[in-house]
Design a protein around this motif. Structure first.
Motif, PDB file in Angstrom:
ATOM      1  N   LEU A 115       0.816  -1.227   0.000  1.00 19.62           N
ATOM      2  CA  LEU A 115       0.000   0.000   0.000  1.00 19.62           C
ATOM      3  C   LEU A 115       0.849   1.276   0.000  1.00 19.62           C
ATOM      4  CD1 LEU A 115      -2.829  -1.018   2.539  1.00 19.62           C
ATOM      5  CD2 LEU A 115      -3.064  -0.679   0.073  1.00 19.62           C
ATOM      6  N   LYS A 117       2.482   4.444  -0.906  1.00 18.63           N
ATOM      7  CA  LYS A 117       2.023   5.300  -2.026  1.00 18.63           C
ATOM      8  C   LYS A 117       3.084   5.439  -3.110  1.00 18.63           C
ATOM      9  CE  LYS A 117      -1.727   7.976  -0.156  1.00 18.63           C
ATOM     10  NZ  LYS A 117      -2.003   8.641   1.081  1.00 18.63           N
ATOM     11  N   ARG A 122       0.065  -0.181  -5.565  1.00 17.54           N
ATOM     12  CA  ARG A 122      -1.296   0.335  -5.759  1.00 17.54           C
ATOM     13  C   ARG A 122      -1.573   0.509  -7.241  1.00 17.54           C
ATOM     14  NH1 ARG A 122      -3.455   4.379  -1.483  1.00 17.54           N
ATOM     15  NH2 ARG A 122      -2.249   3.871   0.364  1.00 17.54           N
ATOM     16  N   LEU A 126      -9.311  -0.365  -5.286  1.00 19.53           N
ATOM     17  CA  LEU A 126      -9.350  -0.910  -3.929  1.00 19.53           C
ATOM     18  C   LEU A 126      -8.697  -2.301  -3.942  1.00 19.53           C
ATOM     19  CD1 LEU A 126     -11.146  -0.442  -1.113  1.00 19.53           C
ATOM     20  CD2 LEU A 126     -12.310  -2.444  -2.044  1.00 19.53           C
ATOM     21  N   LEU A 127      -8.062  -2.661  -2.857  1.00 16.02           N
ATOM     22  CA  LEU A 127      -7.574  -4.036  -2.716  1.00 16.02           C
ATOM     23  C   LEU A 127      -8.604  -4.825  -1.914  1.00 16.02           C
ATOM     24  CD1 LEU A 127      -4.887  -2.613  -3.482  1.00 16.02           C
ATOM     25  CD2 LEU A 127      -3.754  -4.141  -1.875  1.00 16.02           C
ATOM     26  N   ALA A 147     -13.103 -11.689   2.821  1.00 17.00           N
ATOM     27  CA  ALA A 147     -12.911 -12.350   4.121  1.00 17.00           C
ATOM     28  C   ALA A 147     -11.681 -11.860   4.857  1.00 17.00           C
ATOM     29  CB  ALA A 147     -12.800 -13.860   3.908  1.00 17.00           C
ATOM     30  N   ALA A 148     -10.900 -10.957   4.257  1.00 25.06           N
ATOM     31  CA  ALA A 148      -9.611 -10.690   4.896  1.00 25.06           C
ATOM     32  C   ALA A 148      -9.095  -9.261   4.842  1.00 25.06           C
ATOM     33  CB  ALA A 148      -8.554 -11.610   4.283  1.00 25.06           C
ATOM     34  N   MET A 149      -9.743  -8.374   4.117  1.00 23.10           N
ATOM     35  CA  MET A 149      -9.104  -7.058   4.005  1.00 23.10           C
ATOM     36  C   MET A 149     -10.009  -5.905   4.438  1.00 23.10           C
ATOM     37  SD  MET A 149      -6.292  -5.991   1.437  1.00 23.10           S
ATOM     38  CE  MET A 149      -5.440  -4.460   1.826  1.00 23.10           C
ATOM     39  N   ASN A 150     -11.133  -5.732   3.775  1.00 14.85           N
ATOM     40  CA  ASN A 150     -12.001  -4.586   4.067  1.00 14.85           C
ATOM     41  C   ASN A 150     -12.959  -4.943   5.198  1.00 14.85           C
ATOM     42  OD1 ASN A 150     -11.341  -2.540   1.817  1.00 14.85           O
ATOM     43  ND2 ASN A 150     -11.474  -4.519   0.776  1.00 14.85           N
ATOM     44  N   ILE A 151     -12.843  -4.221   6.297  1.00 14.28           N
ATOM     45  CA  ILE A 151     -13.499  -4.655   7.525  1.00 14.28           C
ATOM     46  C   ILE A 151     -15.017  -4.417   7.495  1.00 14.28           C
ATOM     47  CG2 ILE A 151     -13.610  -4.261  10.029  1.00 14.28           C
ATOM     48  CD1 ILE A 151     -10.565  -3.644   9.860  1.00 14.28           C
ATOM     49  N   ASN A 256     -15.438 -14.020   6.781  1.00 14.03           N
ATOM     50  CA  ASN A 256     -14.398 -14.849   7.388  1.00 14.03           C
ATOM     51  C   ASN A 256     -14.992 -16.097   8.030  1.00 14.03           C
ATOM     52  OD1 ASN A 256     -12.197 -15.573   9.477  1.00 14.03           O
ATOM     53  ND2 ASN A 256     -11.234 -14.154   8.051  1.00 14.03           N
TER      54      ASN A 256
HETATM   55  N1  COD Z   1      -7.372  -0.874  -0.809  1.00 14.44           N
HETATM   56  C1  COD Z   1      -6.618   0.141  -1.233  1.00 14.44           C
HETATM   57  N2  COD Z   1      -5.996   0.980  -0.369  1.00 14.44           N
HETATM   58  C2  COD Z   1      -6.189   0.794   0.942  1.00 14.44           C
HETATM   59  C3  COD Z   1      -6.962  -0.258   1.458  1.00 14.44           C
HETATM   60  C4  COD Z   1      -7.577  -1.117   0.495  1.00 14.44           C
HETATM   61  N3  COD Z   1      -8.354  -2.150   0.876  1.00 14.44           N
HETATM   62  N4  COD Z   1      -6.927  -0.209   2.799  1.00 14.44           N
HETATM   63  C5  COD Z   1      -6.170   0.853   3.126  1.00 14.44           C
HETATM   64  N5  COD Z   1      -5.729   1.450   2.012  1.00 14.44           N
HETATM   65  C6  COD Z   1      -4.884   2.629   1.912  1.00 14.44           C
HETATM   66  C7  COD Z   1      -5.598   3.855   2.472  1.00 14.44           C
HETATM   67  O1  COD Z   1      -6.241   4.532   1.432  1.00 14.44           O
HETATM   68  C8  COD Z   1      -4.453   4.671   3.029  1.00 14.44           C
HETATM   69  O2  COD Z   1      -3.867   5.450   2.025  1.00 14.44           O
HETATM   70  C9  COD Z   1      -3.435   3.630   3.456  1.00 14.44           C
HETATM   71  O3  COD Z   1      -3.733   2.433   2.740  1.00 14.44           O
HETATM   72  C10 COD Z   1      -3.498   3.349   4.923  1.00 14.44           C
HETATM   73  O4  COD Z   1      -4.874   3.206   5.245  1.00 14.44           O
HETATM   74  P1  COD Z   1      -5.361   2.762   6.683  1.00 14.44           P
HETATM   75  O5  COD Z   1      -4.724   3.644   7.703  1.00 14.44           O
HETATM   76  O6  COD Z   1      -6.848   2.593   6.714  1.00 14.44           O
HETATM   77  O7  COD Z   1      -4.719   1.358   6.655  1.00 14.44           O
HETATM   78  P2  COD Z   1      -4.335   0.418   7.786  1.00 14.44           P
HETATM   79  O8  COD Z   1      -2.896   0.066   7.614  1.00 14.44           O
HETATM   80  O9  COD Z   1      -4.791   0.936   9.131  1.00 14.44           O
HETATM   81  O10 COD Z   1      -5.289  -0.837   7.428  1.00 14.44           O
HETATM   82  C11 COD Z   1      -5.246  -1.517   6.235  1.00 14.44           C
HETATM   83  C12 COD Z   1      -5.562  -2.977   6.582  1.00 14.44           C
HETATM   84  C13 COD Z   1      -5.774  -3.768   5.331  1.00 14.44           C
HETATM   85  C14 COD Z   1      -4.387  -3.552   7.352  1.00 14.44           C
HETATM   86  C15 COD Z   1      -6.872  -2.962   7.454  1.00 14.44           C
HETATM   87  O11 COD Z   1      -7.942  -2.597   6.684  1.00 14.44           O
HETATM   88  C16 COD Z   1      -7.101  -4.249   8.154  1.00 14.44           C
HETATM   89  O12 COD Z   1      -6.594  -4.471   9.251  1.00 14.44           O
HETATM   90  N6  COD Z   1      -7.930  -5.135   7.552  1.00 14.44           N
HETATM   91  C17 COD Z   1      -8.317  -6.376   8.155  1.00 14.44           C
HETATM   92  C18 COD Z   1      -7.165  -7.347   8.143  1.00 14.44           C
HETATM   93  C19 COD Z   1      -7.528  -8.520   9.019  1.00 14.44           C
HETATM   94  O13 COD Z   1      -7.543  -8.438  10.230  1.00 14.44           O
HETATM   95  N7  COD Z   1      -7.837  -9.645   8.401  1.00 14.44           N
HETATM   96  C20 COD Z   1      -8.266 -10.769   9.146  1.00 14.44           C
HETATM   97  C21 COD Z   1      -8.370 -11.993   8.350  1.00 14.44           C
HETATM   98  S1  COD Z   1      -6.861 -12.523   7.649  1.00 14.44           S
END
Ligand code: COD
Length: 307
Positions: A115, A117, A122, A126-127, A147-151, A256
């Motif tokens: 992620l 920048k 990127r 969105l990922l 199941a693993a990224m967007n909460i 999940n």
């Molecule tokens: N896609 C693209 N960019 C993203 C995404 C995404 N899904 N998520 C964050 N970003 C970018 C933001 O725009 C920002 O510029 C930067 O990354 C940081 O964003 P934050 O501060 O919201 O990011 P984090 O580091 O606090 O969180 C990103 C994670 C993916 C780590 C977070 O969303 C997370 O913890 N997701 C759940 C992971 C998890 O617990 N999975 C469990 C099952 S395996």
């Protein structure tokens, strides 16, 4: 007319990627037995080449100890987890690798590098995580996100998740995947159940051509998505119900829990990757079976675009 080609099984995905050996996996922190075994098998099956990033001596010791043949792979030395992740990402950015794979490094360290920048992977999208399941009880592969990224995905995030899954499944040859937007019920419950409202809006967006390349319906309950009979019993007229290719879950918890239930109680064959970055990212965990690692690798290779 439904022009969607069915992806019936992981074997079908394997067939798409076997034999060519024209793509490369960059493994971030490759000093892990299971990951070395997975890339070695991928090479043997002519799925992919690999570049191993990590401490060369440790990688060689592990491969020798477990009799894993890594003689075909280049090794890029990295002295720390951070360095391994950064160098593996650099290999992808430099077009020396087509897929990124997590080795012994933590998911958080890898995602942070992806992620980043300036130096990350990127793409402007969105990922999100994409899972695939093969079970005897269903007539084709069932894909699911996230199941693993967007909460707690809001409407716009769900639209991006839907679009990511369309691109990924189209790369597998599914021209018009059928997408079910899941909720607890099939009726819109304004105010009380936000995911039913989001589903209705996304369907309208697809109907008006704002989302292309898929047939979408929702809200649908899980049984409606996968069982024609349940749609008949409830009197739901739907082009997706009973035949969904992709399930979009309301949030990370439901997704999940579904993933783990399918794997542990449903005895599903599973695979999982992160999509939406410049390349697919294979993020398997130690708890995953060798089979899951291998199928995830195949799914990553099959959804990666030539760059
Ligand atoms: N896609 C693209 N960019 C993203 C995404 C995404 N899904 N998520 C964050 N970003 C970018 C933001 O725009 C920002 O510029 C930067 O990354 C940081 O964003 P934050 O501060 O919201 O990011 P984090 O580091 O606090 O969180 C990103 C994670 C993916 C780590 C977070 O969303 C997370 O913890 N997701 C759940 C992971 C998890 O617990 N999975 C469990 C099952 S395996």
């Amino acid at each position: 007319m439904n022009r969607s080609m069915k992806t019936q099984s992981f074997d079908q995905i394997l067939k798409r990627v076997k034999g060519e050996l024209n793509k490369t996996i960059a493994v971030a922190m490759a000093e892990e037995e299971e990951v070395l075994a997975a890339v070695s098998m991928a090479y043997r099956e002519r799925l992919a080449d690999a570049v191993l990033v990590g401490d060369e001596k440790t990688i060689r010791n592990i491969s020798a100890e477990h009799d894993i043949d890594i003689s075909a792979f280049d090794i890029v030395q990295a002295d720390s987890e951070q360095q391994a992740v950064v160098r593996a990402v650099q290999l992808v950015r430099g077009h020396l690798a087509d897929v990124l794979m997590k080795g012994k490094c933590s998911t958080a360290t890898l995602l942070k590098a992806v992620l980043d920048k300036q130096h990350g992977l990127r793409s402007g999208n969105l990922l999100c995580h994409l899972a695939a399941f093969q079970v005897d009880a269903y007539h084709k592969l069932l894909f699911m996100s996230d199941a693993a990224m967007n909460i707690r995905p809001d409407l716009l995030t769900k639209v991006s998740i839907v679009e990511n899954t369309i691109r990924a499944t189209q790369a597998l040859g599914m021209e018009k995947p059928k997408i079910a937007l899941l909720a607890a019920i099939e009726k819109v419950n304004p105010g009380a159940m936000v995911c039913t409202e989001d589903a209705a809006v996304i369907c309208k967006m697809q109907e008006r051509g704002q989302i292309k390349g898929a047939i979408i319906d929702g809200p649908l309950a899980m049984d409606n998505a996968i069982s024609h009979k349940s749609c008949e019993v409830k009197g739901i007229a739907t082009t997706v119900g009973g035949d969904a290719d992709i399930l979009i879950m309301p949030d990370i918890e439901s997704a999940n829990i579904f993933y783990k239930t399918m794997a542990y109680l449903g005895c599903a064959k599973t695979a999982g990757i992160i999509i939406g970055a410049k390349v697919p990212i294979i993020l398997t965990s130690r708890a995953d079976s060798d089979e899951t690692k291998f199928y995830s690798l195949a799914l990553g290779m099959a959804t990666s675009q030539r760059r």
